[in-house]
Design an enzyme around this catalytic site. Sequence first.
Site, PDB file in Angstrom:
ATOM      1  CG  ASN A  35      57.183  77.689 -15.899  1.00  0.00           C
ATOM      2  OD1 ASN A  35      56.292  77.000 -16.375  1.00  0.00           O
ATOM      3  ND2 ASN A  35      57.651  78.760 -16.515  1.00  0.00           N
ATOM      4  N   GLY A  36      55.911  79.940 -13.966  1.00  0.00           N
ATOM      5  CA  GLY A  36      54.535  80.411 -13.861  1.00  0.00           C
ATOM      6  C   GLY A  36      54.440  81.813 -13.295  1.00  0.00           C
ATOM      7  CG  ASP A  37      51.334  83.685 -12.644  1.00  0.00           C
ATOM      8  OD1 ASP A  37      50.974  83.483 -13.822  1.00  0.00           O
ATOM      9  OD2 ASP A  37      50.589  83.507 -11.666  1.00  0.00           O
ATOM     10  NE  ARG A  66      51.649  81.299 -20.454  1.00  0.00           N
ATOM     11  CZ  ARG A  66      50.691  82.006 -19.857  1.00  0.00           C
ATOM     12  NH1 ARG A  66      49.745  82.558 -20.576  1.00  0.00           N
ATOM     13  NH2 ARG A  66      50.681  82.146 -18.550  1.00  0.00           N
ATOM     14  CE  LYS A 108      59.474  72.549 -19.799  1.00  0.00           C
ATOM     15  NZ  LYS A 108      60.409  71.879 -20.722  1.00  0.00           N
ATOM     16  CB  CYS A 147      52.532  70.181 -23.020  1.00  0.00           C
ATOM     17  SG  CYS A 147      51.591  70.886 -24.396  1.00  0.00           S
ATOM     18  CD  GLN A 174      59.730  71.042 -24.244  1.00  0.00           C
ATOM     19  OE1 GLN A 174      58.657  71.044 -23.637  1.00  0.00           O
ATOM     20  NE2 GLN A 174      60.198  72.129 -24.846  1.00  0.00           N
TER      21      GLN A 174
END
Length: 208
Positions: A169-171, A194, A108, A68, A38
Amino acid sequence: PDYFITEYFRTVAHHKKMSPYILRSIDENPTGRPIYGQLVGHEPEYLARDAQVLMEHACAGVDLNMGCPAPIVCRRNAGGGMLRSLKAMDAALGALRDVLPPGAFTVKCRLGWDKGSINVLDFTRRMEDSGAAMVAVHGRTRSMLYSGTADWDAIHKVKEQLTIPVIANGDITGGEAAVRCLKRTGADGLMIGRSVFGDPWIFQEVNA
């Protein structure tokens, strides 16, 4: 997981050596699964330079981070900061396309810089046109950081317009959330970040 993405390498002019710690995670990858190096940066020539270095290692490809939200990254117009400039985005994408084999770079991103500039449909189309093999979309703007709720419907709209794989992506906090996200977005896969901290077993739960 089906594949891994490393921690990010900061791409700047004065870096003569890439982080040996992160390179070791590529060279000593014990999983047998593909791993992508990355990059986060904004200067095309140095993104190209470091992408070529990564491909000298056991990388399946290079992932360009345009998502980011960290202030120290965005202040340098890198990561999510690149979402403010389509010109800079096009230059970075073109630089990677020109030095990497077909299908060897992914991107991303987020939905946009803030709620007044949600332009994810525009720039994900640019990513596909520039040769990106896959796009991962985090369902928040940069200004949201990790607050609020990820907009899975926005990711669904991205999926509807692209022909390359779209990763949501997310939650994604567990197996139930993974099922709901896939159903809502129609995505080709999920990216978990995360939620892994403190729960490395989440991949088994998601795949169950």
